[in-house]
Design a protein around this motif. Structure first.
Motif, short mmCIF file in Angstrom:
data_model
loop_
_atom_site.label_atom_id
_atom_site.label_comp_id
_atom_site.label_asym_id
_atom_site.label_seq_id
_atom_site.Cartn_x
_atom_site.Cartn_y
_atom_site.Cartn_z
N GLU A 126 35.00 50.03 73.16
CA GLU A 126 36.12 50.77 73.76
C GLU A 126 37.41 50.01 73.55
O GLU A 126 37.41 48.80 73.41
CB GLU A 126 35.93 50.87 75.28
CG GLU A 126 34.73 51.65 75.74
CD GLU A 126 34.65 51.69 77.28
OE1 GLU A 126 35.32 50.87 77.93
OE2 GLU A 126 33.93 52.54 77.79
N ASP A 129 28.47 52.94 80.40
CA ASP A 129 29.92 52.83 80.21
C ASP A 129 30.40 51.47 80.71
O ASP A 129 29.77 50.87 81.58
CB ASP A 129 30.58 53.95 81.03
CG ASP A 129 31.98 54.28 80.51
OD1 ASP A 129 32.46 53.59 79.59
OD2 ASP A 129 32.57 55.24 81.05
N ASP A 130 31.50 51.00 80.16
CA ASP A 130 32.12 49.74 80.60
C ASP A 130 31.09 48.62 80.66
O ASP A 130 31.09 47.80 81.59
CB ASP A 130 32.78 49.92 81.99
CG ASP A 130 33.76 51.08 82.00
OD1 ASP A 130 34.27 51.42 80.91
OD2 ASP A 130 34.01 51.64 83.07
MG MG Z 1 34.66 52.98 79.57
#
Ligand code: MG
Ligand code: C2E
Ligand code: MG
Length: 715
Positions: A668, A607-608
């Motif tokens: 995202e 993530d990220d």
């Molecule tokens: Mg994220």
């Protein structure tokens, strides 16, 4: 024979009763065989454990047991002392789960009641004995001449044999006769007594009322009195006695002489003093405990017009739990003792330093001169902590965070002062540990909110105050709904719907994330399964965030497995999102968990991605199937003819790198059609963002799926 849990408990209690019985054996003249003694004590054990574990704590049963022990002749001076030691050490271990949260306090009050009941009964019994002797003497005086001789010899025997000290003096206070017990008690010979006057038996700390009572007695205005009084022994030591002085009248009722009966209660006094000390001090560090601190604090606020100021330093060691977990409780205990020593040195004798429990300490300064005084103390403490503490051959470094509050007594209350200190301590911790913070009324509202959230979060999970929203993950090539990310929200009773940025970090700090995360996973998997039931292959896969802390939980893999089994969701339908830092940590535990999850068939996504400065070369070795490019990259992507192409170059390189490693790329935070166009042209696989949809309740996704279905059917 099968041993059930009930039998197990009985066994443990029985073994304890055996140890108790061994400890007190021979300390009192009780005619019980060892087995009978154990039986008797086992009965008491059951009652004491029940009293400790009762839903509502009541010390009365323990008091009754103290009384019964005396009635059963357990009156030797060592009996109670040894019993208290054994009970204090082991009784708490006999209480079954769930342990009452205030177990330590209950133990103190139970043992206190036991000792008090015992001491009172012992005192009662001696008074009875004294009364019997007094009556016998009076009776002897009244006996007829004929019987005088026999009754006098009976009296003499009683006088000589009595366990309590007896002395007879005339009305001027000249001591005439003392019995052997009194001689033993005071440690000087009988002749020395008879050269003395009662008035010389003063102790400087005697209450004046004692001598007033005495005056009344010798003048014939009262027949007897009872007091607790100190005397000096021959060796200068102090003995405490239960003293009864009776007036004996002659045949015409005129005062004739006085009889004093003394029971040595020094041991009991010491025991009571020890108990009082136990009740108000922490056994580990010897420092005053929370009860003593609370009493002192209440005293400060007892006078409503107190013109003084008051200061509190609330201290909490940083990372103490880690020491305990990694080096064991013994080392943890030794560390606390060493820390307490250093703190005591900094505080000096005039400030109250108390251990509130665990690794929390507090300093109370009654009559402080201003915040500067406390800041100075805090700095001194922080400096004192910098030198490592040597334990078990290794140097341990500890730091402490300190919250300071200093106010005029008239302007606050004990409760406000405590909560201000707690909030400020919390801020000191949050600002980076090993430092102090001074209470600042202006900052508190926001902090109180944060603090309240943090404190109420664990219970909120149980109360079902959380909801999960789902944000679509869209295949960029064809715009199809491919998956959903589960994003948690807190439906707070007073603050309304809270976004995760308000509480996820708090939940990580407090560890509540483990429970919360498990709940989100179970809840979302159940939802995903019901989409599967309704929409079959068209149902989206589920992506759930996993906090770094969850990855450290030894039960993680078992939990995930159980949840998949319970909900009937296929492992392949589940993806877990972890941040770079969590995934790339070079530790065996978490990596093993990741591998096990991968083996189960659960997907792992980073993530990220791109925010963590991590070592990209580690990626190929990790069981990762996808990257989620952080929204910050997407935000910098501009339209087709933008001048600066560096960002686009970075994104393009990242996508190529990921594809080279056979990883799916999700972008995202797609908010504009331009961004979508760029990402599509760079070959990004999946997109997530407000351009498609915000995170919505499950019904929102269901509605989308139905619309989609209709379109497919009709198209
Ligand atoms: Mg994220
Ligand atoms: P995340 O995992 O990176 O989740 C994506 C966040 O970006 C979500 O914020 C989402 O609402 C937001 N977002 C999506 N599209 C857009 C967009 O187009 N523009 C902008 N500006 N933002 C967009 P949210 O729901 O507030 O969640 C924030 C973070 O909280 C998540 O970041 C995740 O790290 C954490 N989180 C949320 N739910 C959970 C959970 O159940 N467990 C754990 N451990 N963390 C969670
Ligand atoms: Mg996420």
């Amino acid at each position: 024979m099968v041993i059930g849990p009930e039998d197990g408990t009985a066994c443990v209690r029985r073994r304890f009763a055996e140890r108790w019985s061994a400890a007190v054996a021979g300390t009192s003249y009780v005619s019980l065989k060892p087995d009978e003694l154990t039986d008797y004590l086992a009965g008491l054990t059951d009652r004491l454990v029940d009293a400790l574990a009762a839903p509502r704590h009541d010390p009365a049963p323990a008091h009754r047991i103290g009384v019964e022990l005396v009635a059963a002749h357990f009156t030797g001076p060592e009996t109670m002392r040894r019993s208290l030691t054994v009970l204090g050490e082991e009784l708490p271990t006999l209480v079954a789960d769930p342990l009452p949260p205030d177990l330590a306090r209950r133990l103190g009050s139970t043992l206190g009641a036991l000792a008090a009941g015992y001491a009172e009964a012992l005192c009662e019994r001696t008074l009875d004995e004294q009364e019997a002797i007094r009556r016998a003497m009076l009776a002897a005086r009244r006996e007829s001449e004929a019987k005088l001789a026999t009754s006098e010899s009976r009296l003499r025997a009683m006088f000589t044999e009595a366990a309590i000290g007896i002395g007879i003096a005339d009305l001027e206070g000249n001591i005439q006769e003392v019995n052997p017990a009194l001689v033993r008690m005071f440690g000087y010979p009988a002749q020395e007594f008879t050269q003395r006057n009662v008035s010389a038996m003063v102790h400087p700390d005697d209450a004046p009322s004692v001598w007033q009572l005495y005056e009344e007695l010798v003048r014939g205005r009262r027949d007897h009195f009872r007091v607790e009084k100190r005397f000096f022994r021959a060796d200068g030591a102090i003995i405490w006695t239960n003293l009864t002085v009776s007036l004996v009248r002659d045949a015409d009722g005129a005062p004739a002489y006085q009889v004093a009966m003394l029971e040595d209660v020094t041991e009991r006094q010491q025991l009571q003093a020890t108990l009082a000390h136990l009740a108000y001090h922490d056994p580990l560090t010897g420092l005053p405990n929370r009860a003593l601190f609370s009493t002192r604090l209440a005293e400060v606020f007892a006078d409503p017009v107190n013109p003084r100021r008051v200061g509190l330093c609330s201290l909490d060691l940083d990372g103490f739990k880690r020491v305990n977990d990694s080096l064991g409780h013994d080392v943890g205990d030794q560390l606390l003792v060493a820390v307490a020593g250093r703190l005591a040195e900094c505080c000096g004798p005039d400030r109250l330093l108390a251990r509130m429990g665990g690794d929390e300490f507090v300093v109370l300064i009654d009559g402080s001169s201003g915040a500067a005084e406390l800041v100075e103390l805090a700095e001194e403490i922080i400096t004192a902590m910098t030198a490592p503490i040597r334990l078990d051959g290794r140097d341990l470094s500890v730091t402490t965070s300190i919250g300071i509050v200093e106010q005029a007594v008239a302007e606050t209350t004990a409760a406000e002062l405590m909560s201000a200190a707690d909030i400020t301590l919390y801020r000191a911790k949050h600002d980076g540990k090993g430092r102090y913070a001074v209470f600042d009324r202006g900052r508190t509202d926001q902090e109180i909110a944060r603090f309240t959230l943090s404190a109420t979060l664990p219970a909120a999970v149980e109360r079902g105050e959380f909801v999960v929203h789902y944000q679509p993950l869209i295949t960029l090539a064809d715009g199809a709904l491919r998956g959903v990310e589960a994003l948690v929200r807190w439906q707070h009773p007073t603050f309304g719907l809270l976004q995760p940025d308000r509480f996820i970090e708090l939940a990580e700090e407090t560890g509540a994330i483990v429970t919360l995360g498990r709940w989100v996973l179970a809840h979302a998997c159940a939802q995903a399964r019901s989409w599967r039931d309704e929409f079959g292959a068209a149902a989206p896969f589920l992506s759930v965030n996993l906090a770094p802390r969850q990855l450290e939980e030894p039960d993680l893999v078992a939990d995930v497995t159980a949840i998949l089994l319970d909900t009937g969701l296929q492992a392949a339908q589940l993806q877990l999102e972890l941040t770079e830092q969590a995934v790339m940590r070079d530790e065996p535990g978490p990596l093993k968990a990741l591998r096990a999850l991968d083996d189960l068939g659960v997907g792992i996504a980073v993530d990220d991605f791109g925010t963590g400065y991590s070592n990209l070369s580690a990626l190929p070795r990790l069981p990762v199937r996808g990257l989620k490019l952080d929204g910050s990259f997407v935000r910098t992507l501009r339209g087709g003819d933008a001048t600066d192409r560096t960002d686009e170059l970075i994104v393009s390189t990242l996508i190529d790198l990921a594809h080279g490693l056979d990883l799916t790329v999700t972008a995202e935070g797609i908010e504009t059609a331009d961004q979508l166009e760029r990402l599509r042209s760079l070959g990004c696989d999946v997109g997530q963002g407000w351009l498609f949809a915000k995170a919505v309740p499950a019904e929102g996704i269901t509605a989308m799926l139905r619309r989609h279905e209709i379109r497919e059917d009709s198209g």
